[in-house]
Design a protein around this motif. Sequence first.
Motif, PDB file in Angstrom:
ATOM      1  N   LYS A 431       0.825  -1.211   0.000  1.00 53.46           N
ATOM      2  CA  LYS A 431       0.000   0.000   0.000  1.00 53.46           C
ATOM      3  C   LYS A 431       0.860   1.263   0.000  1.00 53.46           C
ATOM      4  CE  LYS A 431      -4.090  -2.103   2.010  1.00 53.46           C
ATOM      5  NZ  LYS A 431      -5.125  -2.097   3.079  1.00 53.46           N
ATOM      6  N   ASP A 434       2.153   1.533  -3.575  1.00 58.53           N
ATOM      7  CA  ASP A 434       1.096   2.007  -4.471  1.00 58.53           C
ATOM      8  C   ASP A 434       0.940   3.523  -4.380  1.00 58.53           C
ATOM      9  OD1 ASP A 434       0.549  -0.507  -5.414  1.00 58.53           O
ATOM     10  OD2 ASP A 434      -1.186  -0.843  -4.116  1.00 58.53           O
ATOM     11  N   GLU A 437       3.871   5.441  -5.966  1.00 58.99           N
ATOM     12  CA  GLU A 437       3.740   5.496  -7.423  1.00 58.99           C
ATOM     13  C   GLU A 437       2.689   6.526  -7.825  1.00 58.99           C
ATOM     14  OE1 GLU A 437       2.949   2.528 -11.212  1.00 58.99           O
ATOM     15  OE2 GLU A 437       1.871   2.228  -9.331  1.00 58.99           O
ATOM     16  N   GLN A 438       1.563   6.521  -7.109  1.00 59.40           N
ATOM     17  CA  GLN A 438       0.487   7.476  -7.386  1.00 59.40           C
ATOM     18  C   GLN A 438       0.965   8.918  -7.223  1.00 59.40           C
ATOM     19  OE1 GLN A 438      -3.212   6.633  -5.303  1.00 59.40           O
ATOM     20  NE2 GLN A 438      -3.653   8.814  -5.130  1.00 59.40           N
ATOM     21  N   ARG A 470       2.568  -7.164  -9.715  1.00 59.02           N
ATOM     22  CA  ARG A 470       2.440  -5.726  -9.430  1.00 59.02           C
ATOM     23  C   ARG A 470       3.813  -5.056  -9.438  1.00 59.02           C
ATOM     24  NH1 ARG A 470       1.941  -1.148  -9.619  1.00 59.02           N
ATOM     25  NH2 ARG A 470       1.165   0.291  -8.047  1.00 59.02           N
TER      26      ARG A 470
END
Length: 478
Positions: A431, A434, A437-438, A470
């Motif tokens: 998480k 993620d 990256e966002q 992923r």
Amino acid sequence: MKNKFPPSKSKISYFNHRHIFLLILFFVFTINASAQQKTITEKFKKETVLKIDSLLQVNYIFPDKAKLIGNHLKAAYKEGKFKKYDLLDSFAVALTKEVRFINNDKHLGIWPKFIPPVEEKKDLNKDSYEIYLHNYTDNRKLANGFREAKLIDSNVGYIKYNNFIHETDQTIDSYMRLLENADAIIIDLRNNGGGSPKTVQYLCSYFFKDPILLNTLYFRKDNFTEEFWVKEVNGKKLIDVPLFIITSPKTFSGAEEFSYNMQTQKRATLVGETTGGGANPGEPYEINSRLEIFVPTGTGINPITKTNWEGIGVIPEYKTTPDMAYDKAVELAQKTAFDYRNKKAAESKNLYLELQKTVDQQTKPLNEGDYAKMDQQIFNAVKKLTESNLYKEDDIDALASQYTKTKPFITESILKSNTELYPKSPIAFLKYGDLLEQNGKKSNAIIALKKSVEIATEIKAPYLEGLTKRYESVLKGK
């Protein structure tokens, strides 16, 4: 000064675990179906009495009492009190009655040794194996002392624990893990005959944070003492969860120490009946090839009362009849569980408001130093949440998501804190990766996702394949 046990004392116990089953009714003896039904001679009786006297004079914790007990036992023999006992097991029971006559030390006891079945050809190796198998089977039946664990209505945890068997820390960890989120806990010791002081120490340690001195054992031999302090455990400590202990006259020895430790430290409430009253640990000695004796070689000294429960027992705060003990403990536990939940809810709200206050004070960092300062402040606030045992990894994730639109840098900092607080969680790193990256931090995201895959590989997580894909997708998109 704290002294350590010499090697010969490493197996000192309130009652050696190979014989715990004998204490269930305070040395009401189990008769082996082997050669022990044979008759015994008058010579055997006399030699046994003299050997017991000798063992007591050398080893019994109270030398003055040892003399009195020995003299009483020899007088009983001269008076013919043992003449009518022609079988080994009944002779052992009679001996036990007489050695307890002076001061009623319930740890003092004599019992028949296990003897392998007699065969035509003597095989010493086979005999040794038969004794091993006998002890192994008995120990397996004890199941490391635990009999039952469950959750009762109102989120009350219940454990029925019958023996404090030596070297069973891992079993204790497993059972405590089952009940770690209970709002109150009941430990049922009504049939617990005692066991290892070190096991008593370990279970006690689950309910205290600080290194408190629980008990001291003094031993006559070498005039040495052993202190038992609260120690670290391999599980979650339950330092403020309401604790109730159910006792009975069968609660004996090490089980009494656990109850007494908790009562004198005001950490638990005892419910039931007064315990058996045995506070003198020791070890078994061989009398001859057919009999053993358990001799108390030490005595307990509580740091608060400066004494122990020998001959008195541990007296519960709530005295009940045997039939009502369990129901009364459940009634009290359910009430305190309700109060405990309300208390924790208030603490949860205060901790959340503290985090919110920290977040409100943060503006978007301008440089690396500002980021480090903010991360530390956020980490401290999140750590308080997790240490309270009110917020888990998923709860922290949910809090972090509240700021994704308004203050994404706060979300990033909270998720980073989660990876530091749960360093073995693949999902925490997933998480965090993620979000990195966002937020356009691909290099950092790759590092976090790689770590996620490594941890998942190590623990053989069922979702490893998905994590790997992923991670590879981020690598390709770099």
